[in-house]
Design a protein around this motif. Structure first.
Motif, PDB file in Angstrom:
ATOM      1  N   TYR A 134       0.891  -1.152   0.000  1.00  0.00           N
ATOM      2  CA  TYR A 134       0.000   0.000   0.000  1.00  0.00           C
ATOM      3  C   TYR A 134       0.939   1.214   0.000  1.00  0.00           C
ATOM      4  N   HIS A 166       1.187  -1.198  -6.481  1.00  0.00           N
ATOM      5  CA  HIS A 166       0.475  -0.862  -5.243  1.00  0.00           C
ATOM      6  C   HIS A 166      -0.918  -1.511  -5.242  1.00  0.00           C
ATOM      7  N   TRP A 218      -5.487   4.178  -4.506  1.00  0.00           N
ATOM      8  CA  TRP A 218      -5.314   2.753  -4.192  1.00  0.00           C
ATOM      9  C   TRP A 218      -6.245   2.279  -3.078  1.00  0.00           C
ATOM     10  N   TRP A 242      -6.729   1.185   3.043  1.00  0.00           N
ATOM     11  CA  TRP A 242      -5.570   0.505   3.642  1.00  0.00           C
ATOM     12  C   TRP A 242      -6.002  -0.833   4.259  1.00  0.00           C
ATOM     13  N   HIS A 295      -6.627  -3.586   1.797  1.00  0.00           N
ATOM     14  CA  HIS A 295      -5.372  -3.931   1.128  1.00  0.00           C
ATOM     15  C   HIS A 295      -4.560  -4.899   1.975  1.00  0.00           C
TER      16      HIS A 295
END
Ligand code: A3P
Length: 296
Positions: free
Chosen positions: A46, A109, A170, A173, A176
């Motif tokens: 990340y 990422h 992205w 968090w 991810h």
């Protein structure tokens, strides 16, 4: 060529529920169809988890700790960032990666469900690095301020909510780190933590070497630890992004190599913010045995 004034902020576009730069979305078919090779090594993180650090470590391992060779080009050209293909380019993406000779080290990422399938078909080795979310949020906040290609983060209070809502490039968090953690035994994934590398760089670099099939003697480990220390990387123009023009990354606003520590969050979070964050964290990682240290 990239000229002052040509940099515009990324628009985030939803790719299967994940906010990604519009240029990534525009090239999505090519990224998804990327052809991995069996000896590719993929670094996945990340954003702000210490990607650049791992990149330099892996390049040092692959180049047999030859610091001259590791100075052949800036880190973002030595190790292409597959999905960041924002024209005009300053980083290398899948296009340059296609032309690279093997063995390649590649960076993404992407959350796990968006990893191009050929990496799994080729059974590639993947090194995933996670960093505790409080330090990650602080680091991302400064990065979004200094990187003029990224959305403006607003003030800290606002940013914290944006981060917790996963409305940053992205995405979430929590999603991810968790999905990568759940997949770590299904593929050849070495799952590492920023905090562990900070605490015991030698031991963690040894682990990375072993994962890549190399037993690194103590003297070699020591050289890699030295070369990739925060202090040395901060001064290394091939690692510190100082080669990127300031109208893209303004290091006067915040240096790319900013603090490089565990626990800087304590100087940014109020007690209430920390509690709010902890609640969300507990909720979002519930039922998982994934644990993070926020202090050393
Ligand atoms: P801070 O902003 O907290 O200082 P990425 O490479 O994924 O963008 O992550 C950048 C973060 O990793 C920054 O965190 C940066 O300072 C830190 N970092 C980079 N090189 C490092 C090193 N050699 N040791 C420790 N931290 C490092």
């Amino acid at each position: 060529d990239l000229l002052p004034g040509t940099i515009t902020q990324w628009e985030l576009v939803d790719v299967q529920g994940v906010p990604l730069p519009s240029s990534t979305a525009d090239h999505w078919d090519q990224i998804w169809g990327f052809q991995a090779r069996p000896d590719d090594v993929l670094i996945c993180t990340y954003p702000k988890a210490g990607t650049t650090w791992i990149q330099e470590i892996l390049d040092m391992i692959q180049q047999d700790r030859d610091t001259q060779k590791c100075s052949r080009a800036p880190i973002y050209q030595r190790i292409p960032f597959l999905e960041l293909c924002r024209p005009p380019l300053y980083t290398y993406c899948f296009k340059e990666a296609e032309a690279m000779s093997s063995p390649r080290i590649l960076k993404i990422h992407l959350p796990i469900q968006l990893v191009p399938p050929s990496f799994w078909e080729q059974d590639c080795k993947v090194i995933y690095v996670a960093r505790n979310p409080k330090d990650t949020a602080v680091s991302y906040y400064y990065f979004q301020q200094m990187n003029h290609g990224l959305p403006d983060p607003g003030n800290w209070d606002q940013y914290l909510e944006t981060f917790l809502a996963g409305k940053v490039p992205w995405g979430s968090w929590f999603d991810h780190v968790r999905a990568w953690w759940d997949a770590r035994d299904k593929h050849r994934i070495l799952y590492l933590f920023y905090e562990d590398i900070k605490k015991d760089p030698r031991g963690e670099i040894r682990k990375m070497g072993q994962f890549l099939g190399r037993e690194l003697p103590e003297s070699v480990l020591e050289e890699i630890v030295q070369h990739t220390s925060f202090e040395n990387m901060r001064e290394n123009p091939m690692a510190n992004y100082s080669t990127v023009p300031s109208f893209i990354m303004d290091q006067a606003v915040s240096p790319f190599m900013r603090k490089g520590m565990v626990g800087d969050w304590t100087t940014h979070f109020t007690v209430a913010q920390s509690e709010r964050f902890d609640d969300e964290w507990t909720r979002r990682l519930e039922g998982s045995n994934l644990h993070f240290r926020t202090r050393l």
